[in-house]
Design a protein around this motif. Structure first.
Motif, short mmCIF file in Angstrom:
data_model
loop_
_atom_site.label_atom_id
_atom_site.label_comp_id
_atom_site.label_asym_id
_atom_site.label_seq_id
_atom_site.Cartn_x
_atom_site.Cartn_y
_atom_site.Cartn_z
N GLU A 146 27.57 89.12 -15.46
CA GLU A 146 27.51 89.02 -14.05
C GLU A 146 27.32 87.55 -13.54
N VAL A 147 28.42 86.85 -13.03
CA VAL A 147 28.22 85.38 -12.76
C VAL A 147 28.37 85.46 -11.19
N ALA A 148 27.58 84.43 -10.68
CA ALA A 148 27.57 83.99 -9.16
C ALA A 148 28.97 83.31 -9.03
N LEU A 149 29.97 83.82 -8.11
CA LEU A 149 31.23 82.89 -7.82
C LEU A 149 30.73 81.57 -7.04
N LYS A 150 31.36 80.70 -7.66
CA LYS A 150 31.29 79.32 -6.90
C LYS A 150 32.70 78.82 -7.12
N GLY A 151 33.27 78.24 -5.90
CA GLY A 151 34.66 77.37 -5.91
C GLY A 151 35.52 78.66 -5.95
N ASP A 152 36.66 78.23 -6.34
CA ASP A 152 38.08 78.92 -6.14
C ASP A 152 38.04 80.34 -7.10
N GLU A 153 38.25 81.40 -6.38
CA GLU A 153 37.99 82.66 -7.11
C GLU A 153 39.22 82.72 -8.15
N ASP A 154 40.56 82.47 -7.91
CA ASP A 154 41.79 82.48 -9.20
C ASP A 154 41.27 81.42 -10.47
N SER A 155 40.67 80.28 -9.97
CA SER A 155 40.34 79.29 -11.20
C SER A 155 39.01 80.09 -12.08
N ALA A 156 38.37 80.69 -11.14
CA ALA A 156 37.20 81.37 -12.16
C ALA A 156 37.53 82.58 -12.75
N ILE A 157 38.72 83.45 -12.30
CA ILE A 157 39.12 84.51 -13.23
C ILE A 157 39.99 83.91 -14.38
N GLU A 158 40.60 82.97 -14.05
CA GLU A 158 41.16 82.24 -15.15
C GLU A 158 40.33 81.74 -16.20
N PHE A 159 39.16 81.00 -15.81
CA PHE A 159 38.37 80.58 -16.82
C PHE A 159 37.57 81.77 -17.62
N PHE A 160 37.36 82.77 -17.15
CA PHE A 160 36.80 83.75 -17.76
C PHE A 160 37.89 84.62 -18.40
N LYS A 161 39.12 84.75 -18.38
CA LYS A 161 40.04 85.17 -19.27
C LYS A 161 40.04 84.25 -20.46
N LYS A 162 39.93 83.06 -20.24
CA LYS A 162 40.11 82.17 -21.64
C LYS A 162 38.93 82.26 -22.51
N THR A 163 37.84 82.76 -21.66
CA THR A 163 36.84 82.76 -22.56
C THR A 163 36.78 84.18 -23.50
N GLY A 164 37.66 84.97 -23.27
CA GLY A 164 37.79 86.26 -23.99
C GLY A 164 37.62 87.54 -23.46
N ALA A 165 37.32 87.52 -22.39
CA ALA A 165 37.22 88.58 -21.34
C ALA A 165 38.35 89.47 -21.25
N VAL A 166 38.18 90.76 -21.53
CA VAL A 166 39.05 91.76 -21.55
C VAL A 166 39.57 92.16 -20.07
N GLU A 167 38.63 92.27 -19.15
CA GLU A 167 38.62 92.56 -17.77
C GLU A 167 37.61 91.53 -17.10
N VAL A 168 38.43 91.05 -16.02
CA VAL A 168 37.46 90.26 -14.92
C VAL A 168 37.71 90.72 -13.65
N LYS A 169 36.53 91.19 -12.97
CA LYS A 169 36.66 91.54 -11.47
C LYS A 169 35.87 90.83 -10.53
N VAL A 170 36.11 90.68 -9.46
CA VAL A 170 35.36 90.02 -8.40
C VAL A 170 34.76 90.87 -7.30
N ILE A 171 33.72 90.88 -7.27
CA ILE A 171 32.78 92.29 -6.56
C ILE A 171 31.94 91.47 -5.31
N GLU A 172 32.10 92.04 -4.19
CA GLU A 172 31.16 91.83 -3.15
C GLU A 172 30.01 92.34 -3.41
N LYS A 173 29.00 91.42 -3.25
CA LYS A 173 27.73 91.99 -3.66
C LYS A 173 26.77 92.21 -2.41
#
Length: 173
Positions: A146-173
């Motif tokens: 669970e990582v706090a979102l900072k900056g652009d949502e799409d670039s963050a999703i791409e970053f975590f997919k590059k790290t090997g994540a099988v699934e990435v979701k953005v959740i409003e907490k």
């Protein structure tokens, strides 16, 4: 400031460990990591401070030792002195060898029980508390970061997919 967090889900602990290192290097703030079993080296990769429960255990042991010593002194010397096996009953020092096992057991008893209570309070594990697990798969075979979102949502999703994540979701907490 946004209340959005990213849930990056991994299916391998080695991939998760590498992803944590990459995430810290990219200066993202990791809120929490949920794993089905302890992952060796994860605390160092996250940069967590060492625990201070050993200090608490020592202090709780001292409290137990003091309580056990006071209890035996009061009961066996002041309140109800007895002649047991011909041993002197008017002096704490002369009875010390008989009291050592009790003092040791009180040290262990206080230390163990108070450490458990400290752990529950520090972890906020109160009775009847509802689980805070965001994904039920993390109790079986997946790992969630669970990582706090900072900056652009799409670039963050791409970053975590590059790290090997099988699934990435953005959740409003």
């Amino acid at each position: 400031m946004s209340n959005k967090v990213i849930y990056a889900i991994y299916n391998d602990d080695d991939v998760l460990l590498d992803a944590v290192k990459e995430t810290k290097a990219a200066e993202h703030h990791i809120e929490e990591i949920y794993t089905p079993f302890p992952v060796h080296g994860l605390d160092k990769a996250m940069g967590l401070k060492p625990t201070r429960i050993a200090i608490c255990a020592f202090l709780y042991g001292l409290v137990g030792l003091a309580f056990g010593t006071f209890m035996m002194y009061y009961i066996m010397i002041i309140d109800w002195p007895q002649d047991i096996g011909g041993k002197p009953s008017m002096s704490f020092i002369q009875n010390m060898p008989a009291f050592v096992p009790i003092m040791f057991e009180m040290t262990v008893l206080f230390s163990a029980h108070l450490m458990v209570l400290t752990f529950f309070m520090r972890s906020k594990l109160w009775p009847f508390k509802e689980a805070e697990n965001p994904d039920v798969r993390t109790t079986d075979d997946h790992f969630l970061m669970e990582v706090a979102l900072k900056g652009d949502e799409d670039s963050a999703i791409e970053f975590f997919k590059k790290t090997g994540a099988v699934e990435v979701k953005v959740i409003e907490k």
